[in-house]
Design a protein around this motif. Structure first.
Motif, PDB file in Angstrom:
ATOM      1  N   ASP A   1      30.877  45.148  47.960  1.00  0.00           N
ATOM      2  CA  ASP A   1      31.005  43.857  47.291  1.00  0.00           C
ATOM      3  C   ASP A   1      30.796  42.699  48.272  1.00  0.00           C
ATOM      4  N   THR A   2      31.331  42.857  49.471  1.00  0.00           N
ATOM      5  CA  THR A   2      31.147  41.830  50.505  1.00  0.00           C
ATOM      6  C   THR A   2      29.676  41.682  50.854  1.00  0.00           C
ATOM      7  N   TYR A   3      29.020  42.814  51.106  1.00  0.00           N
ATOM      8  CA  TYR A   3      27.603  42.753  51.473  1.00  0.00           C
ATOM      9  C   TYR A   3      26.755  42.213  50.323  1.00  0.00           C
ATOM     10  N   ARG A   4      27.098  42.611  49.115  1.00  0.00           N
ATOM     11  CA  ARG A   4      26.333  42.134  47.961  1.00  0.00           C
ATOM     12  C   ARG A   4      26.426  40.614  47.829  1.00  0.00           C
ATOM     13  N   GLN A   5      27.631  40.047  48.042  1.00  0.00           N
ATOM     14  CA  GLN A   5      27.791  38.603  47.938  1.00  0.00           C
ATOM     15  C   GLN A   5      27.005  37.879  49.032  1.00  0.00           C
ATOM     16  N   ILE A   6      27.034  38.424  50.235  1.00  0.00           N
ATOM     17  CA  ILE A   6      26.245  37.838  51.335  1.00  0.00           C
ATOM     18  C   ILE A   6      24.766  37.877  50.985  1.00  0.00           C
ATOM     19  N   HIS A   7      24.322  39.008  50.473  1.00  0.00           N
ATOM     20  CA  HIS A   7      22.910  39.180  50.123  1.00  0.00           C
ATOM     21  C   HIS A   7      22.485  38.195  49.035  1.00  0.00           C
ATOM     22  N   ILE A   8      23.389  37.846  48.135  1.00  0.00           N
ATOM     23  CA  ILE A   8      23.090  36.877  47.068  1.00  0.00           C
ATOM     24  C   ILE A   8      23.082  35.446  47.605  1.00  0.00           C
ATOM     25  N   ASP A   9      24.005  35.145  48.512  1.00  0.00           N
ATOM     26  CA  ASP A   9      24.183  33.762  48.970  1.00  0.00           C
ATOM     27  C   ASP A   9      23.107  33.288  49.937  1.00  0.00           C
ATOM     28  N   ILE A  10      22.589  34.158  50.766  1.00  0.00           N
ATOM     29  CA  ILE A  10      21.646  33.732  51.806  1.00  0.00           C
ATOM     30  C   ILE A  10      20.395  33.072  51.226  1.00  0.00           C
ATOM     31  N   PRO A  11      19.745  33.607  50.202  1.00  0.00           N
ATOM     32  CA  PRO A  11      18.555  32.916  49.653  1.00  0.00           C
ATOM     33  C   PRO A  11      18.858  31.543  49.066  1.00  0.00           C
ATOM     34  N   ARG A  12      20.131  31.247  48.769  1.00  0.00           N
ATOM     35  CA  ARG A  12      20.499  29.941  48.215  1.00  0.00           C
ATOM     36  C   ARG A  12      20.672  28.879  49.302  1.00  0.00           C
ATOM     37  N   MET A  13      20.631  29.310  50.550  1.00  0.00           N
ATOM     38  CA  MET A  13      20.856  28.382  51.654  1.00  0.00           C
ATOM     39  C   MET A  13      19.627  27.521  51.906  1.00  0.00           C
ATOM     40  N   SER A  14      19.822  26.516  52.725  1.00  0.00           N
ATOM     41  CA  SER A  14      18.709  25.654  53.106  1.00  0.00           C
ATOM     42  C   SER A  14      18.675  25.556  54.631  1.00  0.00           C
ATOM     43  N   PRO A  15      17.500  25.295  55.191  1.00  0.00           N
ATOM     44  CA  PRO A  15      16.210  25.043  54.535  1.00  0.00           C
ATOM     45  C   PRO A  15      15.531  26.346  54.130  1.00  0.00           C
ATOM     46  N   GLU A  16      14.899  26.320  52.982  1.00  0.00           N
ATOM     47  CA  GLU A  16      14.288  27.534  52.433  1.00  0.00           C
ATOM     48  C   GLU A  16      13.193  28.076  53.337  1.00  0.00           C
ATOM     49  N   ALA A  17      12.422  27.170  53.969  1.00  0.00           N
ATOM     50  CA  ALA A  17      11.318  27.616  54.819  1.00  0.00           C
ATOM     51  C   ALA A  17      11.815  28.494  55.966  1.00  0.00           C
ATOM     52  N   LEU A  18      13.034  28.280  56.402  1.00  0.00           N
ATOM     53  CA  LEU A  18      13.614  29.104  57.460  1.00  0.00           C
ATOM     54  C   LEU A  18      14.290  30.342  56.886  1.00  0.00           C
ATOM     55  N   ILE A  19      15.143  30.131  55.904  1.00  0.00           N
ATOM     56  CA  ILE A  19      16.006  31.201  55.407  1.00  0.00           C
ATOM     57  C   ILE A  19      15.210  32.319  54.758  1.00  0.00           C
ATOM     58  N   LEU A  20      14.128  31.985  54.069  1.00  0.00           N
ATOM     59  CA  LEU A  20      13.376  32.986  53.323  1.00  0.00           C
ATOM     60  C   LEU A  20      12.451  33.828  54.200  1.00  0.00           C
ATOM     61  N   GLN A  21      12.431  33.575  55.511  1.00  0.00           N
ATOM     62  CA  GLN A  21      11.677  34.457  56.404  1.00  0.00           C
ATOM     63  C   GLN A  21      12.464  35.773  56.543  1.00  0.00           C
ATOM     64  N   PRO A  22      11.821  36.916  56.312  1.00  0.00           N
ATOM     65  CA  PRO A  22      12.559  38.201  56.291  1.00  0.00           C
ATOM     66  C   PRO A  22      13.375  38.451  57.550  1.00  0.00           C
ATOM     67  N   LYS A  23      12.830  38.118  58.715  1.00  0.00           N
ATOM     68  CA  LYS A  23      13.573  38.353  59.957  1.00  0.00           C
ATOM     69  C   LYS A  23      14.862  37.538  59.988  1.00  0.00           C
ATOM     70  N   VAL A  24      14.778  36.300  59.524  1.00  0.00           N
ATOM     71  CA  VAL A  24      15.953  35.422  59.529  1.00  0.00           C
ATOM     72  C   VAL A  24      16.991  35.928  58.534  1.00  0.00           C
TER      73      VAL A  24
END
Length: 517
Positions: free
Chosen positions: A275-298
């Motif tokens: 549950d902890t990992y699932r919530q982290i996995h959901i929250d990260i794509p909602r962060m900003s800036p998208e150009a940085l966060i959405l890079q797979p390595k990041v």
């Protein structure tokens, strides 16, 4: 009666110079006046005649009164002098400032104006051509509520008020990061100042034992980009002050972090942690800036950092909001290895894997140090945030009663907009570049993230006083507070905000203790 007579003779004893408007004595100001940084605050004045003019003898009391009618005018001069008088100055700082003013004065003898410099025409500019100060009504005066209630009906055509950077710590001055007008500030002079400031940081960091107090003093007004990664690691307590111990400490802490990864990360899919990992996995794509966060390595790096921290801190675990605190550290450390004009568009694809591993470990430890000081913000029911929102409400009621009453009358509760300010440390309210500049000061302040942040939030709220008071509807007012127009803010806006927060810290220092009884 003798004393009354002495007072009556006051004007006669000083008739050699008729009293007029209070004049600034910048040599005694704290921080010292710097024409390079405060060029926009200079008003050009008419040149005084070189030939002496015999003063007209005052023949009547009416004439005398008209000549001295402005002697006690209340205005910003009074506010500044009162604020200066309230400051408890260190005697060494005062002497250093006075000596600097004398040296500068000697060097500037013979210059027609303060605005002259390489590449500028040797003539004063008309007052009409002076660049206007930054927009907004963030005046540094005795009381925010006083400054606004004294002039409630300012027209849009009125000139914006002058903004002063007083009451900063030690002799630090506000570093203005905005684009300067070349007609008022010599770019070469500014470059020399920046180079000199960078050199001070480099000398301090290269010493055998870094003076952390001096480093904090320099960092309060902003840290130059080339030395920011090392400075943050030192100010956060991640690296030791002794320069010889740093490489071994880095190696040991990085090795320790990846031992955590090897030991804990595979358990992310276990029933107890999924549950902890699932919530982290959901929250990260909602962060900003998208150009940085959405890079797979990041994304992978952030998932590991947040999951390991949550597993190792079971008292709080992972809470939404912690994810945002990873970004500033990661961006600052990655910018040591890449050239990026905008921190929002950092591309990590060209960074070697080993460098990314080290940055990941450094980010984890620095974020952990930050969270150690505000962990009660993220324990069950988040009592730390609840308390800080209460403190903010109490503080604003004292700073600006009209704004506080307006929010109350429209049934807007502080928890509805300020919870996010505390939970995310204003990261969702200002651009990332501004957050980084804000954290320069937070890390140089004692308890910056837990204590000084309260005053920054108070200054941030009353910064929008005019707009808040114009909103007469609950929904519109709350919508405005949750979506403040800061997209175009820069370092100058943050520097002014920090200067006002510092003033509030000393003017209302007892406010945060109100709820600790």
């Amino acid at each position: 009666m003798a004393s009354d007579g002495a007072r009556k003779q006051f004007w006669k004893r000083s008739n050699s110079k008729l009293p007029g408007s209070i004049q600034h004595v910048y040599g005694a100001q704290h921080p010292p006046f710097d024409p390079l940084l405060h060029g926009t605050l200079l008003r050009s004045t008419a040149k005084m005649p070189t030939t002496p003019v015999k003063a007209k003898r005052v023949s009547t009391f009416q004439e005398f009164e008209s000549n001295t009618s402005d002697a006690w005018d209340a205005g910003e001069d009074d506010d500044e002098l009162l604020a200066m008088a309230a400051e408890s100055l260190n005697s060494e700082v005062v002497m250093e400032t006075a000596n600097r003013v004398l040296r500068n004065h000697s060097q500037r003898q013979g210059r027609p104006t303060l605005q002259e410099g390489p590449g500028l025409q040797q003539k004063p500019r008309p007052e009409a051509e002076l660049p206007s100060p930054p927009s907004g009504d963030l005046r540094l005066v005795k009381s925010v509520s006083e400054s606004h209630t004294s002039c409630p009906a300012e027209s849009a055509s009125d000139a914006a008020p002058l903004q002063r950077s007083q009451s900063l710590p030690h002799s630090a001055t506000v570093t203005l990061g905005g684009t300067s007008d070349p007609s008022t500030l010599s770019s070469s002079a500014l470059s020399e100042r920046e180079a000199s400031r960078l050199d001070k940081f480099k000398q301090l960091l290269a010493g055998p034992n870094t003076d952390l107090e001096e480093l904090r003093r320099l960092s309060w007004s902003g840290i130059p980009k080339p030395v920011r990664p090392m400075t943050w690691k030192l100010l956060s307590g991640y690296l030791p002050a002794n320069v010889d111990r740093r490489p071994a400490t880095l190696q040991r802490k990085q090795k320790e972090y990846f031992a955590f990864i090897e030991h804990y990360y595979d358990s992310r899919n276990d029933e107890v942690h999924q549950d902890t990992y699932r919530q982290i996995h959901i929250d990260i794509p909602r962060m900003s800036p998208e150009a940085l966060i959405l890079q797979p390595k990041v994304t992978e790096i952030f998932e590991r950092i947040l999951f390991i921290w949550a597993i190792r801190h079971p008292a709080s675990g992972y809470v939404q909001g912690i994810n945002d605190l990873v970004t500033p550290f990661f961006v600052v450390f990655i910018c040591e290895y890449i050239e990026a004009e905008e921190v929002d568009t950092v591309d990590v694809s060209g960074v070697p894997a080993e460098v990314l591993r080290n940055i990941e470990a450094d980010t984890y430890w620095c974020m952990s140090k930050l969270l150690d000081g505000i962990q009660d913000n993220y324990t069950f029911a988040q009592p730390g945030i609840q308390m800080k929102v209460k403190m903010l409400e109490e503080l604003v009621s004292r700073i600006d009663e009209q704004v506080h009453r307006h929010l109350d009358q429209h049934e807007v509760r502080y928890l509805q907009f300020a919870f996010r300010w505390m939970n995310n440390l204003l990261m969702r309210e200002v651009p990332l570049r501004c957050t980084i500049r804000l954290w320069d000061t937070y890390q140089s302040e004692p308890d910056g993230f837990s204590h000084f942040h309260l005053y920054v939030c108070a200054a941030f709220l009353v910064r929008w006083r005019k707009e808040i008071l114009e909103e007469k509807d609950f929904q519109e007012l709350l919508l405005f507070l949750q979506n403040l127009p800061t997209a175009h803010w820069d370092d100058e806006d943050i520097s002014l905000l920090l200067a006002e927060a510092y003033r509030l810290k000393f003017a209302f220092a007892d406010a945060p203790n109100h709820y600790k009884k």
